[in-house]
Design a protein around this motif. Structure first.
Motif: not given
Length: 50
Positions: A19-38
């Motif tokens: 998507x063109x975003x240069x943001x470092x992704x870590x475990x807290x990011x995936x937790x947030x995204x997964x929580x939002x999807x759920x």
């Protein structure tokens, strides 16, 4: 609320890179995204059941 692992750090980083975003992704990011999807899926299920 328990949530599923829709994304891992690796898959979220791959999506982020495409998507063109240069943001470092870590475990807290995936937790947030997964929580939002759920939460979105739960709300959708509630409203579809009506």
């Amino acid at each position: 609320m328990e949530f599923s692992n829709f994304y891992t750090v690796k898959t979220l980083q791959l999506f982020n890179d495409t998507t063109g975003y240069a943001h470092k992704t870590d475990g807290s990011d995936t937790d947030k995204v997964n929580r939002l999807i759920a939460l979105i899926r739960k709300e959708r299920d509630i409203h579809e059941a009506r």
